[in-house]
Write an enzyme that holds these catalytic residues in place. Structure first.
Site, short mmCIF file in Angstrom:
data_model
loop_
_atom_site.label_atom_id
_atom_site.label_comp_id
_atom_site.label_asym_id
_atom_site.label_seq_id
_atom_site.Cartn_x
_atom_site.Cartn_y
_atom_site.Cartn_z
N SER A 139 0.82 -1.22 0.00
CA SER A 139 0.00 0.00 0.00
C SER A 139 0.85 1.27 0.00
O SER A 139 1.96 1.30 0.56
CB SER A 139 -0.87 0.00 1.25
OG SER A 139 -1.53 1.24 1.37
N TYR A 160 -1.72 0.13 10.14
CA TYR A 160 -1.97 -0.44 8.81
C TYR A 160 -0.74 -0.27 7.91
O TYR A 160 -0.24 -1.24 7.32
CB TYR A 160 -3.19 0.24 8.19
CG TYR A 160 -3.41 -0.11 6.73
CD1 TYR A 160 -4.03 -1.31 6.38
CD2 TYR A 160 -3.00 0.74 5.71
CE1 TYR A 160 -4.23 -1.64 5.04
CE2 TYR A 160 -3.20 0.42 4.38
CZ TYR A 160 -3.81 -0.77 4.04
OH TYR A 160 -4.01 -1.08 2.72
N LYS A 199 -17.44 -1.30 0.82
CA LYS A 199 -16.43 -0.91 1.82
C LYS A 199 -16.99 0.20 2.71
O LYS A 199 -16.29 0.76 3.56
CB LYS A 199 -15.15 -0.43 1.14
CG LYS A 199 -14.38 -1.56 0.46
CD LYS A 199 -13.14 -1.04 -0.25
CE LYS A 199 -12.08 -0.61 0.75
NZ LYS A 199 -10.83 -0.21 0.08
N1 NAD Z 1 -8.54 0.07 -2.19
C1 NAD Z 1 -7.43 0.77 -2.01
O1 NAD Z 1 -7.40 1.99 -2.27
C2 NAD Z 1 -6.16 0.10 -1.49
C3 NAD Z 1 -5.00 0.86 -1.42
C4 NAD Z 1 -3.83 0.27 -0.97
C5 NAD Z 1 -3.83 -1.07 -0.61
N2 NAD Z 1 -4.99 -1.80 -0.66
C6 NAD Z 1 -4.92 -3.21 -0.27
O2 NAD Z 1 -5.50 -3.98 -1.31
C7 NAD Z 1 -6.11 -5.16 -0.78
C8 NAD Z 1 -7.56 -5.21 -1.21
O3 NAD Z 1 -8.20 -4.04 -0.73
P1 NAD Z 1 -9.70 -3.69 -1.06
O4 NAD Z 1 -9.77 -2.25 -1.32
O5 NAD Z 1 -10.22 -4.64 -2.06
O6 NAD Z 1 -10.35 -3.94 0.37
P2 NAD Z 1 -11.56 -4.88 0.83
O7 NAD Z 1 -11.72 -4.67 2.28
O8 NAD Z 1 -12.74 -4.65 -0.07
O9 NAD Z 1 -11.00 -6.33 0.54
C9 NAD Z 1 -10.30 -7.09 1.51
C10 NAD Z 1 -11.00 -8.43 1.64
O10 NAD Z 1 -10.28 -9.22 2.59
C11 NAD Z 1 -11.21 -9.92 3.37
N3 NAD Z 1 -10.62 -10.22 4.66
C12 NAD Z 1 -10.34 -9.35 5.67
N4 NAD Z 1 -9.83 -10.01 6.71
C13 NAD Z 1 -9.77 -11.33 6.35
C14 NAD Z 1 -9.34 -12.51 6.99
N5 NAD Z 1 -8.86 -12.46 8.24
N6 NAD Z 1 -9.44 -13.69 6.35
C15 NAD Z 1 -9.94 -13.74 5.09
N7 NAD Z 1 -10.37 -12.66 4.42
C16 NAD Z 1 -10.28 -11.47 5.05
C17 NAD Z 1 -12.41 -8.98 3.51
O11 NAD Z 1 -13.61 -9.70 3.80
C18 NAD Z 1 -12.44 -8.32 2.15
O12 NAD Z 1 -13.31 -8.98 1.27
C19 NAD Z 1 -5.94 -5.07 0.73
O13 NAD Z 1 -4.80 -5.82 1.08
C20 NAD Z 1 -5.69 -3.60 0.97
O14 NAD Z 1 -4.95 -3.38 2.14
C21 NAD Z 1 -6.15 -1.24 -1.10
#
Ligand code: NAD
Length: 337
Positions: A139, A160, A199
């Site tokens: 991230s 985080y 989200k």
């Molecule tokens: N969306 C953004 O802008 C962004 C930016 C930087 C990094 N990220 C990273 O990208 C990845 C995806 O993010 P996103 O935006 O799709 O978020 P999101 O929260 O929609 O997706 C994360 C998924 O992980 C699942 N999850 C959480 N804890 C869990 C666990 N203990 N066991 C199994 N599943 C679990 C959640 O149910 C969710 O569906 C994440 O690692 C996030 O940190 C996202």
């Protein structure tokens, strides 16, 4: 859209966090472009449990996967038995590790670190046993207080961001040991696009402002918003980076942004133009001054060099592509609720 020559048909692909925003988009990418791919989604899915900040513990939602034809496993990546089961039941070719506590404001450090860091290493061990290439989500939050958005200059300022730095450090450790697979960490900047709605308050400001405008409200911006700049990246460019990361010319950790910082003010102006609704803009004092990132902009030089990544969507193009979905969500999920 195909981004490289890999034929994912007949490949077995694990997507952790596949019921979330980015993971579900990846699942549909494979289903649409490589219909014979064997896609397994592993996600905890939501229930009504919340963290101390009042937000849900996990955002996975079945509606993100409506129409998905692959396999789903509802389980926790912290559950060693569930991971063992995964390891013995399948032979993966690629692992896209998106599951995480994605909410940057979660204060519970213990669960943040076990979920984001320790479970990543467990999954990496499975990837090595299966000879599966690993692509995981890091991230831009790793940069925190840094003013240099280049790998190696991380300065996280919350649990985080720290957890994602620790994931990158695990990666470097494995890569030093002549790792038999490729490992690529992708530092996503501010992602927006289809399937982020569930989200809730952690979804991008693109969809949140869009719905404020559709409600007939005047969008609320922090004072000085024309000078609060971020690198906003459309979901299709995130998919591009993930696919290219399956065959990197060098394993490592890479930024995924557009390379251009834009303001929150720009988002509102573009939405108002696309929706053809202009109720002006409201300015409120920024309560986060002192603990707020005023500028992020990905340096994507190495991503271009070693992954062949080339972002295609400006903020205008991304919002244009997203706008009909923002309206549909408003009609079906927001209006009257
Ligand atoms: N969306 C953004 O802008 C962004 C930016 C930087 C990094 N990220 C990273 O990208 C990845 C995806 O993010 P996103 O935006 O799709 O978020 P999101 O929260 O929609 O997706 C994360 C998924 O992980 C699942 N999850 C959480 N804890 C869990 C666990 N203990 N066991 C199994 N599943 C679990 C959640 O149910 C969710 O569906 C994440 O690692 C996030 O940190 C996202």
């Amino acid at each position: 859209m195909k981004y490289n020559n890999i034929d994912f048909n007949n490949k077995t692909i694990l997507i952790t966090g596949g019921a979330g925003f980015i993971g579900s988009n990846l699942a549909f990418y494979f289903q649409e472009n490589y219909p014979q791919a064997n896609v397994i989604v592993f996600d905890k899915f939501r229930n009504d449990e919340t963290f101390s900040n009042g937000n849900l513990k996990s955002f996975g939602h079945y509606k993100n996967l409506l129409g998905f034809k692959g396999i789903i496993i509802s389980a926790d990546i912290n559950d060693k038995d569930a991971l063992k089961n995964l390891e013995t039941s399948y032979k993966f070719d690629f692992i896209f590790h998106q599951a995480a506590i994605s909410d940057t404001t979660v204060a519970e450090q213990d669960v943040m670190l076990s979920t984001n860091v320790n479970a990543y290493e467990d999954l990496l061990k499975i990837a090595i046993k299966h000879s599966a290439n690993m692509i995981y989500a890091s991230s831009a939050a790793t940069y925190g207080d840094s003013d240099r958005f280049e790998v190696g200059y991380e300065q996280p300022n919350n649990a985080y961001g720290f957890s994602k730095v620790m994931m990158d450090n695990i990666t470097y450790k494995y890569l030093k040991q002549d790792c038999p697979i490729s490992i690529v960490g992708l530092k996503y900047f501010n992602v927006y696009g289809q399937r982020e709605f569930f989200k809730n308050s952690t979804a991008s400001m693109v969809v949140q402002f869009g719905h404020q405008i559709l409600k007939g409200l005047t969008p609320k911006l922090f004072e000085g918003s024309d000078k609060i700049l971020r690198d906003f990246i459309y979901i299709e460019d995130i998919i591009q980076a993930n696919i290219l990361a399956c065959s990197p010319s060098k394993s490592g950790v890479y930024n995924v942004g557009t390379g251009n910082a834009r303001s929150f003010e720009d988002i509102v102006s573009i939405l108002q133009k696309e929706l053809n609704i202009d109720n002006g803009k409201n300015y409120i004092p920024n309560p986060f001054v002192g603990q707020y990132q005023f500028f992020t902009q990905a340096n994507i030089k190495t991503t271009q060099e070693f992954l062949g990544y080339n972002p295609k969507y400006s903020l205008e193009d991304g919002i244009k592509k997203y706008i009909s979905n923002i309206i549909d969500l408003y009609e079906n999920e927001v209006k009257g609720k």
